[in-house]
Design a protein around this motif. Structure first.
Motif, PDB file in Angstrom:
ATOM      1  N   PHE A   1      -1.599   7.833  15.273  1.00 17.59           N
ATOM      2  CA  PHE A   1      -1.824   8.560  14.034  1.00 17.59           C
ATOM      3  C   PHE A   1      -0.610   9.322  13.551  1.00 17.59           C
ATOM      4  O   PHE A   1      -0.700  10.222  12.750  1.00 17.59           O
ATOM      5  CB  PHE A   1      -2.979   9.561  14.233  1.00 17.59           C
ATOM      6  N   THR A   2       0.553   9.016  14.086  1.00 18.82           N
ATOM      7  CA  THR A   2       1.743   9.740  13.642  1.00 18.82           C
ATOM      8  C   THR A   2       2.169   9.231  12.275  1.00 18.82           C
ATOM      9  O   THR A   2       1.769   8.151  11.864  1.00 18.82           O
ATOM     10  CB  THR A   2       2.890   9.513  14.626  1.00 18.82           C
ATOM     11  N   PRO A   3       2.995   9.995  11.580  1.00 19.27           N
ATOM     12  CA  PRO A   3       3.432   9.554  10.249  1.00 19.27           C
ATOM     13  C   PRO A   3       4.130   8.208  10.284  1.00 19.27           C
ATOM     14  O   PRO A   3       3.957   7.398   9.398  1.00 19.27           O
ATOM     15  CB  PRO A   3       4.398  10.650   9.811  1.00 19.27           C
ATOM     16  N   GLU A   4       4.896   7.946  11.342  1.00 19.90           N
ATOM     17  CA  GLU A   4       5.619   6.682  11.397  1.00 19.90           C
ATOM     18  C   GLU A   4       4.634   5.531  11.499  1.00 19.90           C
ATOM     19  O   GLU A   4       4.798   4.497  10.864  1.00 19.90           O
ATOM     20  CB  GLU A   4       6.551   6.640  12.608  1.00 19.90           C
ATOM     21  N   GLY A   5       3.596   5.739  12.348  1.00 19.29           N
ATOM     22  CA  GLY A   5       2.616   4.673  12.506  1.00 19.29           C
ATOM     23  C   GLY A   5       1.936   4.336  11.187  1.00 19.29           C
ATOM     24  O   GLY A   5       1.767   3.167  10.834  1.00 19.29           O
ATOM     25  N   LEU A   6       1.547   5.392  10.460  1.00 17.95           N
ATOM     26  CA  LEU A   6       0.857   5.149   9.198  1.00 17.95           C
ATOM     27  C   LEU A   6       1.778   4.494   8.191  1.00 17.95           C
ATOM     28  O   LEU A   6       1.379   3.652   7.407  1.00 17.95           O
ATOM     29  CB  LEU A   6       0.331   6.473   8.642  1.00 17.95           C
TER      30      LEU A   6
ATOM     31  N   GLY B   1      -2.819   4.024   2.691  1.00 21.93           N
ATOM     32  CA  GLY B   1      -2.989   5.223   1.882  1.00 21.93           C
ATOM     33  C   GLY B   1      -4.448   5.587   1.863  1.00 21.93           C
ATOM     34  O   GLY B   1      -5.288   4.870   2.393  1.00 21.93           O
ATOM     35  N   PHE B   2      -4.818   6.694   1.242  1.00 24.63           N
ATOM     36  CA  PHE B   2      -6.231   7.082   1.264  1.00 24.63           C
ATOM     37  C   PHE B   2      -7.084   6.111   0.477  1.00 24.63           C
ATOM     38  O   PHE B   2      -8.289   6.055   0.625  1.00 24.63           O
ATOM     39  CB  PHE B   2      -6.399   8.502   0.736  1.00 24.63           C
TER      40      PHE B   2
ATOM     41  N   ALA C   1      -2.263  11.198  -4.877  1.00 23.16           N
ATOM     42  CA  ALA C   1      -1.545   9.933  -4.810  1.00 23.16           C
ATOM     43  C   ALA C   1      -0.048  10.189  -4.661  1.00 23.16           C
ATOM     44  O   ALA C   1       0.636   9.556  -3.857  1.00 23.16           O
ATOM     45  CB  ALA C   1      -1.833   9.106  -6.048  1.00 23.16           C
ATOM     46  N   LEU C   2       0.452  11.149  -5.431  1.00 21.82           N
ATOM     47  CA  LEU C   2       1.863  11.502  -5.347  1.00 21.82           C
ATOM     48  C   LEU C   2       2.213  11.993  -3.954  1.00 21.82           C
ATOM     49  O   LEU C   2       3.215  11.580  -3.354  1.00 21.82           O
ATOM     50  CB  LEU C   2       2.154  12.627  -6.350  1.00 21.82           C
ATOM     51  N   ASN C   3       1.365  12.883  -3.431  1.00 20.84           N
ATOM     52  CA  ASN C   3       1.605  13.436  -2.106  1.00 20.84           C
ATOM     53  C   ASN C   3       1.714  12.328  -1.081  1.00 20.84           C
ATOM     54  O   ASN C   3       2.587  12.325  -0.223  1.00 20.84           O
ATOM     55  CB  ASN C   3       0.461  14.387  -1.760  1.00 20.84           C
TER      56      ASN C   3
ATOM     57  N   VAL D   1       4.928  11.361   1.309  1.00 20.44           N
ATOM     58  CA  VAL D   1       4.895  11.407   2.765  1.00 20.44           C
ATOM     59  C   VAL D   1       5.303  10.071   3.358  1.00 20.44           C
ATOM     60  O   VAL D   1       5.970  10.011   4.383  1.00 20.44           O
ATOM     61  CB  VAL D   1       3.466  11.782   3.232  1.00 20.44           C
ATOM     62  N   LEU D   2       4.905   9.014   2.682  1.00 23.30           N
ATOM     63  CA  LEU D   2       5.191   7.707   3.257  1.00 23.30           C
ATOM     64  C   LEU D   2       6.609   7.231   2.985  1.00 23.30           C
ATOM     65  O   LEU D   2       6.983   6.129   3.371  1.00 23.30           O
ATOM     66  CB  LEU D   2       4.206   6.668   2.691  1.00 23.30           C
TER      67      LEU D   2
END
Lengths: 341, 273
Positions: A172-177, A183-184, B265-267, B271-272
């Motif tokens: 669940f780390t940012p890199e994994g995602l 995305g949501f 969506a922007l957030n 982050v990504l």
């Protein structure tokens, strides 16, 4: 938003158009009227006090359609039932149902929700375990408050394959995602629902219509909306606050990370300078120390919660928009009625 | 016709369940039986749930799996502890001698059980649903028999159930008996057209009365007066104000939720990165 799979809020978007873009094994869900009635009854009788009521869906899979033919409810979790064995209850129920020729294939589960707030860790975990065991399972979300306002609100969701992979690896780390680019909006996919009744049930419905009085409650055309809107907006605000806190946490983390990077850099440079000086003086250079021991990297915060909260906020917004579009229509109708006076 | 006994209130989910178990009956079985669960009031019995019980029936004997019935009842009690066994049901038009035996068994489980018959074979052209309670008859001391006296049946719905049943009713209209779940504005349109249909019926009646084809009825007239008075007369300006403020509220909320969605969506994108 090219991958928007949830139902759009434009007034006349037909449900069928979302079916073609799904790449999962289940493209459509067919529910029998009996299941709908049972779910409604279960919430009505047992769900008034506590948050959610849950139950199991039974049925079978036909080509790319998931047919749900029966269901049974799960008892609530109470404190004085500590030794209650859920699995045993389920097994017994399914065994008994098999005796009377009811389909005993587990195809999913249902849950009631309160104003649309169902995107939570618990739901994710349950659905993941279901989908892991049975490929085609879905979770049916029944919204009783929206139904009481006039139109049956029943939605079916599955986890997208990308999300399944992430849950499998528990990364669940940012890199994994980022790697999986989830995305949501890609968390859940909605499967269109169709209600189907057998001929005998149709005969029953004809009979019921004959014998029952015309319903005198037209809740759907009720103009007073502020109560429901207030509650929804309150929940939305709470969630946005949570999201805000989460974002602040992430920001502090990335700031810490970059500060640490700078410190490391500086340390390395100083080391190098010292080594150069020492070499010029003819002394042995200092050993390169392990940087990771000196500078412990800060733990990246898990992104899963943020994803869930964002998904929940998105859901609330969708519901609010649907609600307002309906109310605008009703207001214009009221205007037309007054205009002719 | 005065009927002795309590009124039986049935929820549609019970009837749908009975029809479904009839459709799934074993080969060779001509009817299915099962237990009815519900609550008992002073003057009425409310039937809210049911489950089918496997049984074998032949010319001269009948066997009911009582263990199964007890088991199922226990499981059901875990979910809804307020439901009790109030009787049993059978599909089919007549009451046979076997029914008497089964009824006797059920009278051991519940006080004064009711017996519900659902004619799913449609012998009389439509699905007749009847309820009975047993009463002793005959000469005391000598041959005593059992008579089933009929009871009045009412269908009762919860509000949400009503809405669910209305949706199911619409599946009757399509040939494939299916119906998708519609979304927002089209639902309001449907409800409005239903009211429009009702108004047309009322108008047709009024026309008939005016042209003398039908006799005027005072009570109907009073309802019509109520109907017309329900539309409140508000001055045009006040109404304009109210309408505009409501519309503004709704538009603002829509704008805010759109803004929130754009924000998250922007957030996400940031982050990504």
């Amino acid at each position: 938003m090219a991958t928007r799979k949830e139902s759009s809020s434009s007034p006349s978007a037909p449900m069928a158009s979302t079916g073609g873009t799904l790449d999962s094994p289940v493209k459509q869900i067919q529910i029998e009227g009996l299941v709908v009635l049972k779910i409604i009854k279960h919430y009505q009788e047992e769900g008034q006090g506590s948050e959610v009521v849950q139950g199991v869906l039974l049925g079978l899979v036909v080509e790319d359609r998931l047919e749900i033919t029966n269901c049974f409810p799960f008892p609530q979790h109470t404190e004085d039932d500590a030794d209650f064995d859920e699995v045993q209850y389920q097994m017994e129920m399914m065994r008994s149902l098999r005796h009377v020729n009811i389909d005993h294939l587990h195809v999913g589960w249902y849950q009631s929700t309160f104003y649309g707030s169902f995107v939570s860790r618990a739901l994710l975990d349950s659905q993941f375990s279901y989908q892991h065991a049975i490929e085609e399972s879905v979770v049916l979300i029944y919204d009783p408050i929206k139904t009481a306002q006039g139109s049956l609100s029943l939605k079916a969701y599955r986890l997208t394959p990308k999300l399944m992979e992430i849950c499998k690896e528990k990364d669940f780390t940012p890199e994994g995602l980022k790697k999986a680019s989830v995305g949501f909006e890609n968390m859940f996919e909605e499967v269109p629902i169709v209600i189907k009744n057998s001929h005998l049930i149709s005969v029953l419905l004809w009979d019921l219509e004959d014998k029952s009085t015309v319903s005198d409650k037209h809740e759907l055309l009720n103009l007073s909306s502020s109560n429901h809107l207030e509650k929804s907006l309150q929940l939305l605000m709470d969630r946005v606050d949570d999201l805000n806190q989460d974002i602040v946490k992430y920001n502090t983390y990335s700031r810490n990370l970059s500060k640490q990077q700078q410190q490391k850099h500086q340390y390395l440079q100083r080391r190098q300078q010292e080594n150069v000086q020492r070499q010029s003086r003819g002394e042995p250079p200092l050993p390169e120390e392990d940087l990771t021991k000196l500078f412990k990297p800060p733990l990246p915060p898990p992104r899963m919660d943020t994803l869930l909260i964002a998904g929940q906020v998105n859901n609330y917004c969708q519901n609010v928009k649907e609600f307002t579009s309906q109310n605008l229509g009703k207001l214009f109708m009221a205007e037309a009625l007054q205009g002719h006076n | 016709m005065s009927v002795y006994g309590p009124v039986v209130k049935i929820h549609p989910v019970v009837l749908a369940s009975i029809c479904d178990s009839y459709e799934r009956r074993n080969e060779g079985a001509s009817r299915v039986i099962g237990t009815l669960l519900g609550t008992i009031d002073k003057h009425s019995i409310e039937v809210t749930n049911c489950f089918s019980v496997p049984h074998n029936e032949s010319e001269d004997e009948v066997a009911v799996d009582m263990e199964f019935a007890k088991n199922m009842y226990e499981l059901h009690k875990r979910v809804s502890p307020t439901e009790v066994i109030i009787g049993w049901y059978a599909t089919g038009f007549d009451i046979t001698e076997h029914s008497v035996l089964i009824h006797e068994y059920y009278s051991r489980e519940a006080t004064n059980p009711i017996h519900l018959t659902v004619d799913s074979a449609l012998q009389s052209g439509k699905m007749s649903i009847r309820a009975y309670v047993s009463a002793q008859m005959g000469v005391p001391g000598k041959t005593v028999g059992v008579m089933f006296t009929p009871l009045t049946i009412k269908y009762i719905y919860y509000d949400t159930e009503r809405i669910g049943v209305d949706l199911l009713q619409r599946t009757r209209l399509t040939p494939s008996r299916t119906k998708g779940l519609t979304s927002d504005l089209s639902q309001v349109g449907c409800a409005a057209s239903r009211i429009q249909d009702m108004l047309t019926t009322v108008l047709a009646y009024i026309e008939d009365v005016l042209s003398g084809k039908a006799t005027a009825d005072n009570s109907v007239g009073r309802f019509l007066m109520d109907l017309v008075n329900k539309v409140p007369t508000i001055s045009a300006e006040d109404f304009e104000n109210m309408l505009n403020s409501n519309i503004n509220d709704l538009l603002m909320v829509t704008y805010l939720s759109n803004l929130t969605q754009a924000q998250i969506a922007l957030n996400e994108k940031l982050v990504l990165l």
